[in-house]
Design an enzyme around this catalytic site. Sequence first.
Site, short mmCIF file in Angstrom:
data_model
loop_
_atom_site.label_atom_id
_atom_site.label_comp_id
_atom_site.label_asym_id
_atom_site.label_seq_id
_atom_site.Cartn_x
_atom_site.Cartn_y
_atom_site.Cartn_z
CB VAL A 269 -13.65 -1.71 5.83
CG1 VAL A 269 -14.57 -2.47 5.97
CG2 VAL A 269 -13.18 -1.41 7.81
CE LYS B 68 -11.17 -6.11 5.70
NZ LYS B 68 -11.03 -6.54 4.78
CE LYS C 234 -7.16 -6.22 7.35
NZ LYS C 234 -6.86 -5.95 6.19
CB VAL D 217 -1.01 -0.11 1.45
CG1 VAL D 217 -1.91 0.87 1.41
CG2 VAL D 217 -1.56 -1.50 1.10
#
Length: 426
Positions: free
Chosen positions: A130, A203, A103, A15
């Site tokens: 989420v 989540k 999360k 990410v």
Amino acid sequence: MMTKVKVGIAGCGIVGIGVVDILQKRFEEFRELYQVELELAVVVVRNIDSDRDIAFDKAILTTDLAMLDNVDIVVELIGGDTVAKDVVLNAIHQKKHVVTANKALVAKHWDILFEAVRGSQVMLKFEAAVAGAVPVIKTIQESLIGNKIEELKGIINGTANYILSEMESRGESLALILKEAQDLGYAEADPTFDIEGFDVAHKLCILASLAYGVKVECEDMYIQGITDLEVKDMAYIRELGYRIKLLAIAKKYEKGLDVRVHPALVPESQILGAVSGPYNAIDIKGHASGDILLYGQGAGRYPTAGAVVGDILDIARCLQKEQPLPFFFSERKKAEFIPIEDIENRYYIRLNVSDQPGVLAKITNIFGEHAIGIASVIQKEVVLEDQVPLVVMTGKAREDNMRRSLDEIEALDTVFGSPTLIRIED
Ligand SMILES: NC(=O)c1ccc[n+]([C@@H]2O[C@H](COP(=O)([O-])OP(=O)(O)OC[C@H]3O[C@@H](n4cnc5c(N)ncnc54)[C@H](OP(=O)(O)O)[C@@H]3O)[C@@H](O)[C@H]2O)c1
């Protein structure tokens, strides 16, 4: 007037690289469009020599987390809840705004984070935590704020959904599909979190806490993964016009909250039933809005990074307005939870029974004694000597009644092995 904001990123893996890339490539556009200058000031990693597969100024790369002390917004993309928790709390205590995609951190440490955020009067945003690119947090916190949320149902683990879709379409076992998914990079080397339902549970803690303003933790919910699902059920379920999905479910009743994670039969005619492969979807039912369906990529470098950058920009634009900061992270009240035993569902039941007269009558009698109606019964062809699979679709019944009846049915000498139970959400 141009607002200058220094951004520091902790973690530059799947990410993080996406976030660095978007911030670099859209720097000028953000200046022009929003009069916000997002300066990427520092990127902290564990191993400085790893190949990052992206071109950026290596002068900002460091292993020293203290370098985050010099930024305005800290973006936590390390994962887990040890170092990541220290990074986030330290940033908040230093009155820095925080964005995270984590999360596990938010679900497990909500109250601590909330206290810190309230004390420091900063923003903590976590849209990417989420369903990746799917803007479900913002939808609940902002767009649907005028609604009472009656229920939400989501397919929010792409790995589990990919495995189920492949099992259904190819008729292969979970073990084989999982191995392939690992080879393709769709599943982690240790897939426990994804396939045992814990990732979905984290989540769901976040979604239900936001939707109902109450404290929802994993211990409060029933959690069942997909590991016990057998491929032969996939074929029967398809014949009946259903698909099987690992669902996150939250429903509000007067007497309390029903929150659970488990595989469920979803009619193929419903949109959730058609969500296949690594995609995510969440159906939110507001008292005024009715059903709203959000659908998109729940993970991956750019889908997730786009959500992270959205949060960074939201904070930057709040800072620009010099107004009191909106508090996106809220305190949670205590909730009452309805235990799974008290929940009413319809059920798919598969039994292996002896191929002789009178067996079905005994089984339907037991269901009847426990106030369980039968919607349909399908007897399949003999598969093993005199054993036949019997598929029963029930009407609505309390879970404790269903469990008691299955105990009695399993004890019959004309029933072999343990019954298979899958709940139906239609
Ligand atoms: N991957 C997805 O599709 C996805 C989707 C939604 C949410 N998320 C969440 O996003 C977060 C990041 O996931 P990811 O997949 O990007 O993880 P990842 O690829 O494993 O990257 C983790 C990064 O953290 C760095 N790191 C680890 N320990 C560190 C430490 N002690 N100090 C400084 N840096 C450290 C690593 O450094 P090195 O590179 O030097 O090892 C690496 O750059 C997680 O919370 C995850 O749950 C991920």
